[in-house]
Motif scaffolding. Sequence first.
Motif, short mmCIF file in Angstrom:
data_model
loop_
_atom_site.label_atom_id
_atom_site.label_comp_id
_atom_site.label_asym_id
_atom_site.label_seq_id
_atom_site.Cartn_x
_atom_site.Cartn_y
_atom_site.Cartn_z
N PRO A 1 0.83 -1.22 0.00
CA PRO A 1 0.00 0.00 0.00
C PRO A 1 0.86 1.26 0.00
CG PRO A 1 -0.80 -1.58 1.63
CD PRO A 1 0.51 -2.11 1.14
N LYS B 1 0.63 -10.65 2.35
CA LYS B 1 -0.69 -10.06 2.07
C LYS B 1 -1.80 -11.02 2.45
CE LYS B 1 -3.43 -8.17 -1.79
NZ LYS B 1 -4.62 -9.02 -1.57
N ASP C 1 -7.01 -7.16 2.25
CA ASP C 1 -6.51 -5.81 2.01
C ASP C 1 -5.35 -5.43 2.93
OD1 ASP C 1 -8.22 -5.08 -0.08
OD2 ASP C 1 -9.84 -4.62 1.31
N MET C 2 -5.00 -6.34 3.84
CA MET C 2 -3.94 -6.05 4.81
C MET C 2 -2.60 -6.57 4.31
SD MET C 2 -5.29 -4.36 7.26
CE MET C 2 -3.92 -4.46 8.40
N ASP D 1 1.49 -6.92 5.64
CA ASP D 1 2.50 -6.80 6.68
C ASP D 1 3.87 -6.67 6.02
OD1 ASP D 1 0.57 -7.16 8.66
OD2 ASP D 1 0.83 -9.33 8.68
N SER E 1 2.31 -2.55 9.24
CA SER E 1 1.12 -3.11 8.59
C SER E 1 0.38 -1.99 7.90
CB SER E 1 0.20 -3.79 9.61
OG SER E 1 0.81 -4.94 10.15
N ASP F 1 -3.25 -1.00 5.47
CA ASP F 1 -4.60 -1.36 5.01
C ASP F 1 -4.85 -0.62 3.70
OD1 ASP F 1 -7.34 -1.54 4.50
OD2 ASP F 1 -7.86 -1.53 6.63
N LYS F 2 -4.83 -1.35 2.59
CA LYS F 2 -4.96 -0.73 1.28
C LYS F 2 -6.31 -0.08 1.09
CE LYS F 2 -4.30 -1.65 -3.66
NZ LYS F 2 -3.94 -2.67 -4.67
N ALA F 3 -7.37 -0.72 1.56
CA ALA F 3 -8.73 -0.20 1.35
C ALA F 3 -8.93 1.14 2.03
CB ALA F 3 -9.75 -1.22 1.84
N ASN F 4 -8.35 1.30 3.23
CA ASN F 4 -8.54 2.53 4.00
C ASN F 4 -7.34 3.47 3.91
OD1 ASN F 4 -11.17 1.98 5.28
ND2 ASN F 4 -10.08 0.25 6.20
N ASP F 5 -6.29 3.07 3.18
CA ASP F 5 -5.10 3.89 2.96
C ASP F 5 -4.50 4.37 4.27
OD1 ASP F 5 -3.17 5.06 1.36
OD2 ASP F 5 -4.23 6.98 1.25
N ALA G 1 -1.72 3.09 7.68
CA ALA G 1 -0.66 2.16 8.07
C ALA G 1 -0.13 2.54 9.43
CB ALA G 1 0.48 2.19 7.04
#
Length: 292
Positions: A47, A231, A234-235, A237, A263, A265-269, A271
């Motif tokens: 991400p 991966k 959407d998470m 590490d 870590s 979170d791609k969906a919520n942008d 980290a």
Amino acid sequence: MKTRKLVLSVMTLMLVIVFSACEKDWGQKPIEASESILPERFKVDIPSSLSNTETKSVSMKSANIDTLKGNAIYWNLLYFIAIGEGAADVVESIMWHIRVFDIQDVIELTYVSDDDRRTKHLEVIDNVNFDGRDWAYQLTITDIDSEENEDGGIAMQVFWNNSPVQGVAMIKPYNLDRSKNRMHEDAMYSVEYSETGLAQYDAWMKIGISGLTVEDYQLYGMNAIKMFVGKRGDMVDVYGNSSHPNAKFFTDEKGYNWTFVASGDKANDIAIAEVGIPYSTIDSDSREVILK
């Protein structure tokens, strides 16, 4: 401010070197992935909240316990992770571009590189064993005029299986493109990618870069990095460490590592990252020593 500008210029230069192999324009439309034995993917996307060269697009906040605050540590971390990810981008990009050779089975050919105009030899063989593991295919690219050298002129070597996709790739950028990598003659990349083997992850990769040249004036110049990326949904590490031989903080002693566990979170942008900066000379695998 001067230090910050120096860091930006040094890291920008290094990213140009890392991504140089991605800039080809073959002038042809790549064949469909289903027609090639080459794997369609060879990396885990990190991400942008963890791997980013556009710091203006990132907002950061330090924890109260941080010894060194936000920007000096975490913004630089994004650059270092981006450089590591760049090694996987190079592997995936090269494998995609050589699809123009319609590699559906074992093959051997030569071509002139669009980058350094040197003749390269490409060979694909099947049913090989490497590092104690069996692989369906092995792809090797060499710089023909360097094949008598100690490194055999090897520019890239990839071992992979397709069902499920897993593989190991090694690159010597200098043998891929002499024109852009002459300052990093000893640099080596390694990428291991898998879509199996670790139950908690859908896919994972291990990345290593070593032998990058660092000049004396490059305060945060990086000569090596090693990291793991896993991966699940959407998470993502990421953990690892990068080496910076000229870095110094509170004393005149030089040589620190950026050591990190993060870590994203791609969906919520978003980290979160925990970062330690131990001396490069520390020989320990203790989390308490390295990160605390």
